[in-house]
Write an enzyme that holds these catalytic residues in place. Structure first.
Site, PDB file in Angstrom:
ATOM      1  N   MET A 263      -9.536   7.138   0.216  1.00  0.00           N
ATOM      2  CA  MET A 263     -10.365   7.499   1.387  1.00  0.00           C
ATOM      3  C   MET A 263     -11.049   8.839   1.136  1.00  0.00           C
ATOM      4  O   MET A 263     -10.416   9.771   0.630  1.00  0.00           O
ATOM      5  CB  MET A 263      -9.484   7.606   2.633  1.00  0.00           C
ATOM      6  CG  MET A 263      -8.688   6.350   2.935  1.00  0.00           C
ATOM      7  SD  MET A 263      -7.739   6.502   4.462  1.00  0.00           S
ATOM      8  CE  MET A 263      -6.735   4.998   4.380  1.00  0.00           C
TER       9      MET A 263
ATOM     10  N   ASP B 183      -5.603  -6.823   5.456  1.00  0.00           N
ATOM     11  CA  ASP B 183      -5.148  -5.426   5.342  1.00  0.00           C
ATOM     12  C   ASP B 183      -5.135  -4.752   6.707  1.00  0.00           C
ATOM     13  O   ASP B 183      -6.178  -4.586   7.333  1.00  0.00           O
ATOM     14  CB  ASP B 183      -6.115  -4.683   4.399  1.00  0.00           C
ATOM     15  CG  ASP B 183      -5.658  -3.268   4.070  1.00  0.00           C
ATOM     16  OD1 ASP B 183      -4.593  -2.845   4.546  1.00  0.00           O
ATOM     17  OD2 ASP B 183      -6.392  -2.599   3.316  1.00  0.00           O
TER      18      ASP B 183
ATOM     19  N   SER C 271       0.874  -1.179   0.000  1.00  0.00           N
ATOM     20  CA  SER C 271       0.000   0.000   0.000  1.00  0.00           C
ATOM     21  C   SER C 271       0.904   1.219   0.000  1.00  0.00           C
ATOM     22  O   SER C 271       1.799   1.332   0.848  1.00  0.00           O
ATOM     23  CB  SER C 271      -0.856   0.015   1.263  1.00  0.00           C
ATOM     24  OG  SER C 271      -1.321   1.337   1.504  1.00  0.00           O
TER      25      SER C 271
ATOM     26  N   MET D 235     -10.343  -6.717   6.787  1.00  0.00           N
ATOM     27  CA  MET D 235      -9.624  -5.633   7.472  1.00  0.00           C
ATOM     28  C   MET D 235      -9.191  -6.113   8.852  1.00  0.00           C
ATOM     29  O   MET D 235      -9.995  -6.644   9.624  1.00  0.00           O
ATOM     30  CB  MET D 235     -10.525  -4.403   7.639  1.00  0.00           C
ATOM     31  CG  MET D 235     -10.887  -3.679   6.352  1.00  0.00           C
ATOM     32  SD  MET D 235      -9.488  -3.192   5.323  1.00  0.00           S
ATOM     33  CE  MET D 235      -8.570  -2.130   6.433  1.00  0.00           C
TER      34      MET D 235
ATOM     35  N   HIS E 249      -8.644   0.194  -3.331  1.00  0.00           N
ATOM     36  CA  HIS E 249      -9.444  -0.161  -2.153  1.00  0.00           C
ATOM     37  C   HIS E 249     -10.261   1.089  -1.818  1.00  0.00           C
ATOM     38  O   HIS E 249      -9.735   2.056  -1.264  1.00  0.00           O
ATOM     39  CB  HIS E 249      -8.488  -0.549  -1.021  1.00  0.00           C
ATOM     40  CG  HIS E 249      -9.161  -0.819   0.291  1.00  0.00           C
ATOM     41  ND1 HIS E 249      -8.475  -0.906   1.482  1.00  0.00           N
ATOM     42  CD2 HIS E 249     -10.476  -1.021   0.610  1.00  0.00           C
ATOM     43  CE1 HIS E 249      -9.316  -1.151   2.472  1.00  0.00           C
ATOM     44  NE2 HIS E 249     -10.532  -1.212   1.972  1.00  0.00           N
TER      45      HIS E 249
ATOM     46  N   ASP F 219      -5.060   2.911  -1.505  1.00  0.00           N
ATOM     47  CA  ASP F 219      -6.056   3.191  -0.472  1.00  0.00           C
ATOM     48  C   ASP F 219      -6.743   4.531  -0.705  1.00  0.00           C
ATOM     49  O   ASP F 219      -6.210   5.586  -0.373  1.00  0.00           O
ATOM     50  CB  ASP F 219      -5.389   3.164   0.904  1.00  0.00           C
ATOM     51  CG  ASP F 219      -5.070   1.755   1.350  1.00  0.00           C
ATOM     52  OD1 ASP F 219      -5.995   0.914   1.322  1.00  0.00           O
ATOM     53  OD2 ASP F 219      -3.909   1.486   1.715  1.00  0.00           O
TER      54      ASP F 219
ATOM     55  N   HIS G 271      -1.615  -1.872  -4.004  1.00  0.00           N
ATOM     56  CA  HIS G 271      -2.888  -1.681  -3.304  1.00  0.00           C
ATOM     57  C   HIS G 271      -3.023  -0.182  -3.026  1.00  0.00           C
ATOM     58  O   HIS G 271      -2.187   0.408  -2.344  1.00  0.00           O
ATOM     59  CB  HIS G 271      -2.833  -2.496  -2.004  1.00  0.00           C
ATOM     60  CG  HIS G 271      -4.030  -2.360  -1.133  1.00  0.00           C
ATOM     61  ND1 HIS G 271      -5.112  -3.216  -1.223  1.00  0.00           N
ATOM     62  CD2 HIS G 271      -4.323  -1.489  -0.130  1.00  0.00           C
ATOM     63  CE1 HIS G 271      -6.016  -2.881  -0.312  1.00  0.00           C
ATOM     64  NE2 HIS G 271      -5.563  -1.825   0.364  1.00  0.00           N
TER      65      HIS G 271
ATOM     66  N   MET H 154     -12.429   3.174   0.184  1.00  0.00           N
ATOM     67  CA  MET H 154     -13.015   3.435   1.496  1.00  0.00           C
ATOM     68  C   MET H 154     -13.828   4.708   1.349  1.00  0.00           C
ATOM     69  O   MET H 154     -13.478   5.773   1.863  1.00  0.00           O
ATOM     70  CB  MET H 154     -11.904   3.547   2.546  1.00  0.00           C
ATOM     71  CG  MET H 154     -11.278   2.201   2.872  1.00  0.00           C
ATOM     72  SD  MET H 154      -9.660   2.331   3.649  1.00  0.00           S
ATOM     73  CE  MET H 154      -8.628   2.425   2.187  1.00  0.00           C
TER      74      MET H 154
END
Ligand code: DX5
Ligand code: ZN
Length: 232
Positions: free
Chosen positions: A35, A173, A6, A135, A64, A33, A31, A66
């Site tokens: 957000m 993760d 990540s 998670m 990913h 992330d 990966h 979020m």
């Protein structure tokens, strides 16, 4: 076990270089992330940075998400060149439609769930996913401590996937480092997301990846408390 770095804790002023360093050290995919400051109490980046990473590596890239109502942005991540999009079960009202939409756009579909979300919430979705992301910290920040109850959850998701004959990847993760990586592999995870264990001011990405590989190859008794083998 596959490793998916990540970039959350990478040096964003040298992002391309940091991505290449991990790629050269031998990892499986990146990966990313994403957000939104609403689903999680933090904001990182969106499709533009994903696209920049895409241009920096030949390896697959997964986003990913979020974010609340991720179905609003699927097309953006396809345009950014993502190979897989992972959505949170807690963020999707019409999960089947969202998973189908991801696949219709030519990407793989992944599903994730927070540390205390009951596993039943994903059971019906398993036939429609290419990856399950368990998670092991509350999503929102890198560098957190692994929540130990995640190990049993991985075991239970492994059994659920095996029961239906699913070949989906089982990814974990949050808080994965040389001290925690073997227990998640032994519980049946096939992929570990690794943030601070790879991108940290304390070591290079290559050193971080080497420590993870050594931990996977070593037995428990010979590890120092920081997870590095005693022979180091
Ligand atoms: C957590 C993110 C992670 C995380 C991983 O909200 O989804 O991917 O940044 O970082 P580490 O490995 O540092 O816990
Ligand atoms: Zn993540």
């Amino acid at each position: 076990m596959k490793l998916a770095p990540s970039i959350y804790t990478a040096d964003f002023a040298r992002l391309g270089e940091q991505v290449k360093a991990a790629e050269q050290a031998g990892v499986d995919w990146f990966h990313l992330d994403v957000m939104d400051g609403a689903f999680v109490p933090n904001i990182t980046f969106g499709p533009m940075v994903c696209e920049a990473v895409r241009r920096s590596t030949a390896l697959p890239c997964e986003a990913h998400l979020m974010v609340r109502e991720p179905e609003r942005f699927l097309e953006d991540y396809r345009r950014a060149g993502m190979d897989r999009v992972i959505v949170h079960v807690e963020a999707c009202l019409h999960l089947y439609s969202t998973l189908q939409a991801i696949r219709r756009l030519g990407m793989q579909a992944g599903i994730s769930l927070n540390p205390l979300t009951p596993l039943g919430a994903i059971e019906e979705a398993l036939p429609f996913v290419d990856l399950v992301l368990v998670m092991s910290v509350e999503p929102g920040f890198g560098g957190q401590t692994y929540i130990p109850t995640a190990t049993e959850r991985i075991r239970r998701v492994r059994a659920m996937l095996d029961r239906i004959g699913s070949k989906a990847e089982l990814e974990v993760d949050g808080g994965i480092n040389p001290s925690t990586i073997r227990q998640v592999r032994d519980a049946g995870a096939t992929v570990a997301v690794v943030g601070a264990a790879v991108y940290s001011p304390n070591h290079t990405p290559a050193e971080g990846i080497r420590a993870l590989r050594l931990a996977l190859a070593t037995t428990g008794e010979s590890l120092r408390p920081d997870g590095f083998p005693v022979c180091e």
